[in-house]
Structures are given as structure tokens and as C-alpha cells.
Write an enzyme that holds these catalytic residues in place. Sequence first.
Site, short mmCIF file in Angstrom:
data_model
loop_
_atom_site.label_atom_id
_atom_site.label_comp_id
_atom_site.label_asym_id
_atom_site.label_seq_id
_atom_site.Cartn_x
_atom_site.Cartn_y
_atom_site.Cartn_z
N ASP B 183 7.37 -17.19 -116.11
CA ASP B 183 6.05 -16.55 -116.01
C ASP B 183 5.64 -16.01 -117.39
OD1 ASP B 183 4.25 -13.99 -115.02
OD2 ASP B 183 4.13 -15.66 -113.62
N TYR B 317 -2.98 -9.81 -118.48
CA TYR B 317 -3.83 -10.98 -118.24
C TYR B 317 -5.11 -10.90 -119.05
CZ TYR B 317 -0.80 -12.28 -114.37
OH TYR B 317 0.29 -12.67 -113.61
N HIS B 373 8.94 -20.20 -108.02
CA HIS B 373 8.58 -19.49 -109.24
C HIS B 373 9.59 -18.43 -109.67
CE1 HIS B 373 5.64 -18.09 -112.18
NE2 HIS B 373 5.80 -16.86 -111.76
#
Lengths: 423, 435
Positions: B183, B317, B373
Site C-alpha cells: 500500500d 492521500y 491486500h
Amino acid sequence: MSQALSSEKPFQISISSFDLTLLRQKLELVRLAHEVDNAGWDYGVPLSEIKRLTAYWKDTFLPKWHEHEAKLNEDLGPQFTRDIEVDGGFGKINVHYVHRKSAVVDAVPLLFVHGWPGSVLEVKKILPLLVEESPDYPSFHVVAISLPGYGFSEAPQRKGFEAVQLAEVCNKLMLSLGYTEYVTQGGDVGSLVTRKIAQIYGPKHSKAWHTNSPIGEPPHPIKRPLLLLSHLLFSYSPSEKAGLERTMQFQKQGSGYFAQQSTQPQTLGYSLDDSPVGLLAWIYEKLVNWSDGYSWTDDEVLTWISVYWFSKSGPAASTRIYYELAQAYPEGIFSGVQTPIPVGHSYFPQDIFVVPRRWIRAANPTLVFESDHESGGHFAAHERPEELVSDLRKMFGKGGPCYGVVPGKTGYVVDVIKFGGRD
Amino acid sequence: MSDTEAPFRISIPDDELESLKQKLALTRFPDELEDAGRDYGAPLADIQRLTNHWKDTYLSKWREHEAKLNEDFPQFTRDIEVDGFGTLNIHYVHKKSTVVDAVPLLFVHGWPGSFLEARKILPLLVEDSPEHPSFHVVVVSLPGYGFSEAPKKKGFGVPQYAEIGHKLMLALGYNEYVTQGGDWGSLITRKIAQVYGPKHSKAWHTNTPIGEAPHPTRRPWLLLSYLLFTLSPKEKAGLERTKWFQEKGIGYFKEQSTQPQTLGYSLADSPVGLLGWIYEKLVNWTDEYPWTDDEVLTWISIYWFSRAGPAASVRIYYEVSNQSPEGFARNIETPIPLGHSYFPKELAVLPRSWIKASNPTLVFESEHEGGGHFAAHERPEGLVSDLRKMFGKGGPAFGVVPGKTGYVWLLMLPLEVYVDRLSQVLRIDSSWDSC
């Protein structure tokens, strides 16, 4: 639906003490998020705004709720609820609405449809203006609906309740009130719904529609070749370029809520139903970013948020329409815009979707009325009530392109005798 | 540089526990459509069950959960200076192997992960065995996560996170090290590789491999539908998964990269809101992983009780999207050896040819039949096995940190073994040279 069997009941907003207490307790336990230095509005709603609004909500607004509630009931009166049966297995939905008649018997029946994060509250300022009687402009009988899932209407319980069903509810409401022919005004989701009403129930029931959220598709080599040619050959005006800038900015910076609500509304819903400050921020960001420097008072904002917080089905239900629209229209909501009835547009420069005039005209062949404004944003009825009403009066009034579009309901007192045949 | 390292134990104040308990008791749930399943988001039945468990059982046993966390993770904090951003107090786990020359490894998590993700791989990585290498493991809590401070200034992006990871390793005496990340941890360890490799970062491994599409276009899926004829069934499935994520799973990304503060008020104020927001990913991003309620709530608790609050964690982000408007698949080459583990339920599962074309220093690949993930949490043995293969004897990155091969120095063993092993090592060393 015959009047004798109607389920119409008068309605007053009356929030229970249980709900008021719960909100107070939650506000007392608020845990605020930290913020980076000098964030301004870049990262979302500034902490200073949320701090102020939250404290005011807890200490001042909420303790005076009954006053606000009484004012709301007064401003939105008279209100009603009734059951509306929706085809396709959705069953009965109890719908809340405002129904205010003009003193002018032959006023034009008009349905006002809100969007997200709006509500029936948006009709508040234009209501008295629309019903007002005058020889100089038409009057309207106004019906303002709380869409299913909003305000004090029930929400659908099953999947797939999209624009077609919302249009059905609206049309059935108008018919049940005795308005077999009517006109509509809508913005945001309300624009999509009134467009759908026009397409499905026009020209038989819906005779003309007006929107302050006009749209049109961009030029395309196959779908819209002439528009593409014009796009390449003729430049856009400064205001059109500014509008495109604003539209692209919105797509880039302002559409996170849209992506979330169209894909995982339930996930978001846990926050919106549980956290008053979370709900406040989620909506307040749009109230500020989508309007044109409108000076929101804290009372205004909190009343607006309260309609969501205290809504019959909870705030989460209001976001599901984005998901349903994304499922029903995978090509997007900007195609298939044409309607078989006359349409009128009001253009406000600070709206979130402002595209060149020729795109809009190409997509709307039945466009009969246009009005440009120097200022104003997305929430036209709330920000620019006089201007919006003035546009409706011009569109539907004597000499206007939609005068008399509802037979026998011109919006004027029948005046042949009174004014000595001046007509 | 003065050493500001202090031992750390998670110890949530009573008033925070009480406040959470009160909030949970006041939870107001939304309704849900009939037969919604997972289509509209995290299912109501799951969230209600988890919330009730949190309120009625988990929270009252918090001190037990906390003690177990402190037992599993030897934790510390120290100040780290970041150019242009001042000093941040950083929380981390540091577990050394008994093998003196174990390979120093920095593990970097992402969102909605945390240092917790290393829980299962930690004992496996430090484990001493002649059969596989051992690691000294450092698990950093990224600024804004876990018990690390959050940056106070705007613009804290991937280079800054990389700087934190690198400076931490240096401060711990690991002048040369390797990294593992997924990630955001993948982007950050890649940046570490680019900026601090090969001098300090010697090799890196990721379970979130990426590559650039061969012909960027505004309609990549249209293009891909032609390419589908040349792809294996697995690759087609991978693209389907990638498409699903881009179309249905990307809402959180769009919100967090544009209006993180707006979202942040919900995450900071509502435990059930935070739970819903994260739990949806724990389920959708994993490969049928059988989460227990306690597992989920421990995961969420790290966010709820985090030093900077949950809102801080989503700012990355915004910062990174603003700094990389062209996307994350550009400029991805690194000057050091790279290893990939491929898990079929990762969020971006791209054709192998694209990945290889974008990663010329790729020396190790491992394909898995299952897993998603959160590889370290879902498939700890699988992930550790990959690292052991990559860094172990005979592996492409064996001895990449000079003097820290991950094996016990062999003088302690019987002479024959020593002679045998020495000749093995000499053979392997020469084959490494010829690589």
C-alpha cells in the site's frame, strides 16, 4: 387516487424529546479532528468553522429548537403527508410535502423538486413570492415534495429506486392533489427528476419544466459532430471558459462525495447517521463551495442540517440515489437529456456544472427560455429567490414562451370584467 | 545527534475508554435496503454485531488486549527531524533477532493499516534457523498513524515519509538495510530505494507491485478489451479485479485525496463511522479472510486511539495526489534489487509483462494462489517464506547487506558442518558475483 380515499394528513414538524436529547448528548461528547496549520478550505471544512458551529449548535441552537421548529412550520406551511403506491414492487411510500395555494384560483400548478444536500427547506423563500397575486405577473399553486429518503418522507426499502420511481411519486402526488396538468421547477437531483417527469409524463401531465441546473453533453466526433466542429472553429466567451474551469475544478476537487455516494453509500451512512458533526461537515462543505459567497448564518446552516439529522429515514438514506443512478445510467446522467415539452433555463455562474451555451442548446431542442445571471450558485431558490421567481414569472407570464401552457390555469385573475377588457 | 529513544507501552487513559464507551452507547444506526448484501457498503448486520461486541465485551476487556499488544510488540518512540517540517516524535516497533548478523529490515504499512500488520510476521522474521535467514525488524508507525505524531504543516508527502523511515534506520544503527512495504508502504519504500539506495537501502520487497500501462489512453478499458485475447485466465481475472476496484472501490480514495478534513470530522467523532469506513476495506480487500470480531476491533482501536486521531491518517492521500497529479505509476524504477509477491486479491493486479517492463531491477517473484491486500496479516507464512527465499542462501538478494546475511556465524557448529557450510557459502558468493 380519489379524494375520498386519500390518505392525506396534515403535518407539522415535531421532533420528539428523545431525539432532541440524543442529539444533545452526542454534541456534548463531540471529539473534533485536528487540522494542519494554515489549511484554510484546502483540505475540507476548516476546524474553526466546525468548532464554532458545533458549540453554537449545542449551547444555543438546540436549546431553542422549538422556536426554530415553529418558524419552520410557519414558513413551510401548510404541510401534509400521504401514501403513494409505487409500481414495481416498491409498495406504499408515505410522502411529505408542502402544498400552498395561491389566492388566484387559476394559478399555475407548480411542483418544486429539491436535490442533495437540499430539502423541501429550499422552497421557503420562493413560496410567498410564487403564490403572490398581481396583475403584473402570474401566480402559482406550489407543491414542494420531500423526495423519498429525504426530510419527512419515508425511504424506499428495496434496491433500484431511481429517477423513474422518483418521477412516478411526483406525478402521482400532483394527480392526487387534483393537478392533472402542471409545470415543474427543479435543481440538482430535482433537475434529473423533473426531466424524467417531462420525458415520461409530458406532454400529457407535465406541460413545461424549468431548471437552474441545465446540462448538455460535450462535443463528440460521432454523437455530436456538429458541436465538435463548432467547438473547434469558434472560441468560447470568457464567461464560458470560466464556467468550464469551474466545472473541471469541481470534477477534480469537489466530487469525492459523489464517488463515495455512488459506490458505497452504506459505508458512509454509518458516519452520517451517528455523528452530528460528521453530518454537519459533510453538508456544510457543499453549502459553502457550491454557493456564490452566500452569507450563511449559523442558524440557517443548522436548520438545514437539522432537516437531515431529524429526517424520517436518517441521513444515510438520502445518499442512496447516487448509487441507484449510477446503476441505472452507466453511461452517465448527461445523455438522453431531451424532453418532449418546453424547457426553461436559469444560468447561475457559480453553480458546479457550468458548460458552454451551445452544448446546452444542442442537448435541449425544446429550450424556449433562458435567463443569465451575474451571480448566484447551485442553491438558486435559497441564494437568489427573487431572481429565480422573476425568471419563472417571465417564462410563464403573459408574453412569455410558456404562457397558458396549463390550459385554464394562466396564473392570473380572470380580469376581462375587472379591468375593462384591457387583456 | 542525541538519542531521544524512549521505551513505549500502549496505555490508553481511562477517560478515553470512558468517552468511547459513552459514544458507543449512543450509537444511531442507519437503515439498510433489503438484500443489500455488500453492494452498498459494509453490511448493517456486521456493523451492528461489531458495535455491540465493542460496547458490551471488547471494551471492558481492553486492558487485556492492550497487554497482549505490548507483549507482542517491543515499542519505542524517538524524535526525528524532517527537512522543512521540524521534529516529529515517531513510534515504532524494534525486535531484534538472536542472530547477531540478521538482516536489518524496515517494514512500512499503509492505509488503513498500521504497525499491527506486522504482528504475525514478526516472530517468523526474527526466528533463528540454519534453514533460512533471520531479520532484525523495525516497524515504523508512519506520521499520523498509530502512536506517531502527525505533521503539522502542509505538503508532507512521500519523500518526507521516506526520510522518516531512512533516518529511523540510521538512528538505530542500521546504516544499510532492506525494506518490505505494501500500500503506501510500497510507494514509500520505493522512494527510499530511489533516494537512499544503493548506499543505504540495498534491496526492497513489495506485495503491491505496479507497472505502467503500455499505452496510456483516456479509455484504458477499451484498449484492454483488445488485449484480453493475449492474456492468461489469471491475468484476465486480475484485470477484472482491478476494474472492480477502480469503478466500485475508489470512493474513499477520491474523498481522502480531495477533502480529507471534511471526512475527518466523521472519523474522529463516530466510532461506528470509523468502523464502517475501515471494515469495508478489511473485507473487500482481503481474500475471504475470516476476521474475528476481536481482530477487527483491535485494528480499529489503533485508529480510534491513535495519537493524532483518525483524521490525520487520511491526509496522505491529499498530499501525495497533489504532488503526483500524473499518477503513481510513473518514475517507478529503482537502482536496487526488487522482489515481488503476487496475491490474486490485491487491488491492482496487472499483467506480468507490464510489471516487468516497468521494474528492470526485479530479481525475485513469487506467485500465490490466495491472499489479498493485507499480505502480512492474511498470509504471514507465505510472505515470510518469500522474504526468506529472496534474502536467503541461494536467493537473488543473499548477503545484500554486507556482513548481515541473516545466519548465525558458523564457528559455533561442529567443524565438519563448518567446512561444509563454508564451501557452500563460497560457491554461492561466487555465483552472486556473476549475477
